[in-house]
Design a protein around this motif. Structure first.
Motif, PDB file in Angstrom:
ATOM      1  N   ARG A 107      51.183  58.307  18.714  1.00 23.66           N
ATOM      2  CA  ARG A 107      50.610  59.193  17.697  1.00 23.66           C
ATOM      3  C   ARG A 107      51.322  59.006  16.355  1.00 23.66           C
ATOM      4  O   ARG A 107      50.673  58.919  15.309  1.00 23.66           O
ATOM      5  N   LYS A 108      52.662  58.936  16.393  1.00 26.93           N
ATOM      6  CA  LYS A 108      53.415  58.757  15.156  1.00 26.93           C
ATOM      7  C   LYS A 108      53.190  57.363  14.577  1.00 26.93           C
ATOM      8  O   LYS A 108      53.068  57.189  13.358  1.00 26.93           O
ATOM      9  N   LEU A 109      53.112  56.354  15.445  1.00 25.71           N
ATOM     10  CA  LEU A 109      52.845  54.989  14.988  1.00 25.71           C
ATOM     11  C   LEU A 109      51.483  54.917  14.287  1.00 25.71           C
ATOM     12  O   LEU A 109      51.329  54.233  13.272  1.00 25.71           O
TER      13      LEU A 109
ATOM     14  N   GLY B 138      72.868  55.093  19.554  1.00 24.39           N
ATOM     15  CA  GLY B 138      73.138  53.660  19.556  1.00 24.39           C
ATOM     16  C   GLY B 138      72.037  52.815  20.155  1.00 24.39           C
ATOM     17  O   GLY B 138      72.155  51.591  20.226  1.00 24.39           O
ATOM     18  N   ARG B 139      70.955  53.425  20.596  1.00 19.69           N
ATOM     19  CA  ARG B 139      69.833  52.693  21.172  1.00 19.69           C
ATOM     20  C   ARG B 139      68.583  52.914  20.318  1.00 19.69           C
ATOM     21  O   ARG B 139      68.455  53.915  19.631  1.00 19.69           O
ATOM     22  N   ILE B 140      67.658  51.945  20.406  1.00 19.59           N
ATOM     23  CA  ILE B 140      66.402  52.074  19.681  1.00 19.59           C
ATOM     24  C   ILE B 140      65.493  53.039  20.434  1.00 19.59           C
ATOM     25  O   ILE B 140      65.241  52.862  21.629  1.00 19.59           O
ATOM     26  N   ALA B 141      65.017  54.041  19.738  1.00 23.89           N
ATOM     27  CA  ALA B 141      64.023  54.963  20.296  1.00 23.89           C
ATOM     28  C   ALA B 141      62.695  54.690  19.601  1.00 23.89           C
ATOM     29  O   ALA B 141      62.534  55.015  18.414  1.00 23.89           O
ATOM     30  N   HIS B 142      61.765  54.054  20.303  1.00 26.40           N
ATOM     31  CA  HIS B 142      60.478  53.713  19.702  1.00 26.40           C
ATOM     32  C   HIS B 142      59.626  54.965  19.533  1.00 26.40           C
ATOM     33  O   HIS B 142      59.614  55.844  20.387  1.00 26.40           O
TER      34      HIS B 142
ATOM     35  N   ILE C 183      60.402  52.820   9.866  1.00 23.48           N
ATOM     36  CA  ILE C 183      59.191  53.118  10.621  1.00 23.48           C
ATOM     37  C   ILE C 183      59.258  52.428  11.984  1.00 23.48           C
ATOM     38  O   ILE C 183      60.020  51.493  12.190  1.00 23.48           O
ATOM     39  N   GLY C 184      58.458  52.905  12.900  1.00 25.39           N
ATOM     40  CA  GLY C 184      58.351  52.263  14.209  1.00 25.39           C
ATOM     41  C   GLY C 184      59.360  52.715  15.230  1.00 25.39           C
ATOM     42  O   GLY C 184      59.082  52.722  16.426  1.00 25.39           O
ATOM     43  N   ALA C 185      60.550  53.072  14.780  1.00 24.24           N
ATOM     44  CA  ALA C 185      61.617  53.435  15.713  1.00 24.24           C
ATOM     45  C   ALA C 185      62.729  54.130  14.952  1.00 24.24           C
ATOM     46  O   ALA C 185      62.773  54.127  13.721  1.00 24.24           O
ATOM     47  N   SER C 186      63.626  54.718  15.699  1.00 20.24           N
ATOM     48  CA  SER C 186      64.833  55.324  15.131  1.00 20.24           C
ATOM     49  C   SER C 186      65.992  55.074  16.093  1.00 20.24           C
ATOM     50  O   SER C 186      65.787  54.644  17.235  1.00 20.24           O
TER      51      SER C 186
ATOM     52  N   GLY D 270      66.689  45.509  15.308  1.00 19.12           N
ATOM     53  CA  GLY D 270      66.449  45.413  13.878  1.00 19.12           C
ATOM     54  C   GLY D 270      65.653  46.588  13.354  1.00 19.12           C
ATOM     55  O   GLY D 270      65.239  47.480  14.104  1.00 19.12           O
ATOM     56  N   GLU D 271      65.449  46.593  12.048  1.00 18.89           N
ATOM     57  CA  GLU D 271      64.772  47.701  11.379  1.00 18.89           C
ATOM     58  C   GLU D 271      63.571  47.207  10.583  1.00 18.89           C
ATOM     59  O   GLU D 271      63.582  46.099  10.050  1.00 18.89           O
ATOM     60  N   ILE D 272      62.557  48.065  10.517  1.00 18.43           N
ATOM     61  CA  ILE D 272      61.401  47.844   9.655  1.00 18.43           C
ATOM     62  C   ILE D 272      61.331  49.029   8.705  1.00 18.43           C
ATOM     63  O   ILE D 272      61.308  50.180   9.145  1.00 18.43           O
ATOM     64  N   LEU D 273      61.324  48.737   7.416  1.00 17.67           N
ATOM     65  CA  LEU D 273      61.319  49.793   6.397  1.00 17.67           C
ATOM     66  C   LEU D 273      60.059  49.689   5.551  1.00 17.67           C
ATOM     67  O   LEU D 273      59.716  48.602   5.067  1.00 17.67           O
ATOM     68  N   LEU D 274      59.364  50.811   5.368  1.00 19.75           N
ATOM     69  CA  LEU D 274      58.222  50.897   4.477  1.00 19.75           C
ATOM     70  C   LEU D 274      58.581  51.837   3.342  1.00 19.75           C
ATOM     71  O   LEU D 274      58.910  53.012   3.583  1.00 19.75           O
ATOM     72  N   ASP D 275      58.584  51.315   2.122  1.00 23.42           N
ATOM     73  CA  ASP D 275      58.994  52.098   0.951  1.00 23.42           C
ATOM     74  C   ASP D 275      60.374  52.734   1.162  1.00 23.42           C
ATOM     75  O   ASP D 275      60.623  53.875   0.772  1.00 23.42           O
TER      76      ASP D 275
END
Length: 260
Positions: A90-92, A82-86, A75-78, A66-71
């Motif tokens: 430092r970026k978090l 086809g796979r989630i890259a957390h 955020i949190g991953a990309s 799933g995805e988390i979107l801020l504005d």
């Protein structure tokens, strides 16, 4: 991140959010959003996934899917092939600056005064000078009604006062959204009101808030929308009057019969 966001874009949004622990699926494809200036109260039984959703939103734990979107920005991953890259820690840490989180337990540093507990985020996270940080911290303490307690250590404060310091600590970073995870559950009953009053004042001032709570009176008075969480999914979501007086789902009716 820029504060300029189209009014149609939610401040914080999760899409198809999944999370499991040791094979136990806690979140099962949750869809949830809060708009700028909106207050959402999240109710539900213990173990329903409410707090897990907040922790994922606050980037304290990674989502399984799933995805988390801020504005409007993920955020949190990309996605990577086809796979989630957390994202890296430092970026978090940078992304977390825009998300305030208040927990059940106050988590204050016992060796620091109320003022220094609040100022610490400004000096350590934002690199603000100590003098300016203490001035801003005092302003926020005054906002939560604790200016006269600025020099007190946590052990010298009541539970309600400690939680108000914790709220001030999150507020001082000027977050885009505030997340509250059962902020009054660790308090003696007579201290709950002072914390709820601060939260209601924040809501009235236009702070964007998601509040996991058992406090029905807060949900009725301060929330724009109330959500029932159960079994890792959202069962029902409606404006307070509709939610409490005319629930549509049988599970909501059953839940409310126990909390009213």
């Amino acid at each position: 991140m820029s504060n300029e966001t189209p009014a149609t874009v939610p401040t914080l949004q999760v899409s198809n959010l999944h999370k499991a622990y040791n094979g136990n699926e806690v979140l099962k494809g949750v869809e949830f959003a809060v708009n700028k200036g909106q207050v959402k109260a999240v109710l539900g039984p213990s173990g329903s996934g409410k707090s897990t959703m907040l922790r994922l939103m606050a980037l304290l734990e990674p989502a399984d899917a799933g995805e988390i979107l801020l504005d409007g920005k993920r955020i949190g991953a990309s996605d990577a092939n086809g796979r989630i890259a957390h994202h890296s820690e430092r970026k978090l840490a940078v992304q977390r600056r825009d998300i305030g989180m208040v927990f059940q337990k106050f988590n204050l540093f016992p060796h620091l005064t109320a003022l220094d507990n609040v100022a610490l985020g400004l000096t350590d996270v934002q690199g603000v000078g100590k003098v300016e940080a203490r001035e801003r911290a005092f302003e926020i303490l005054d906002k939560v009604g604790l200016a006269e307690r600025d020099g007190h250590f946590p052990s010298e404060l009541s539970g309600g006062q400690q939680q108000r310091v914790a709220i001030a600590r999150a507020l001082v970073l000027n977050p885009h959204v505030m997340l509250f995870d059962e902020p009054t559950s660790a308090l003696d009953p007579e201290l709950v009101g002072e914390v709820l009053e601060v939260m209601e004042n924040l809501a009235a001032a236009g702070m964007t808030m998601i509040v996991v709570t058992h406090e029905v009176r807060f949900a009725r008075r301060a929330a724009d929308e109330v959500t029932l969480f159960d079994g890792g999914v959202i069962v029902e979501q409606a404006e307070p009057a509709e939610f409490f007086e005319n629930p549509q789902h049988e599970r909501t009716k059953q839940f409310l019969s126990h909390v009213h």
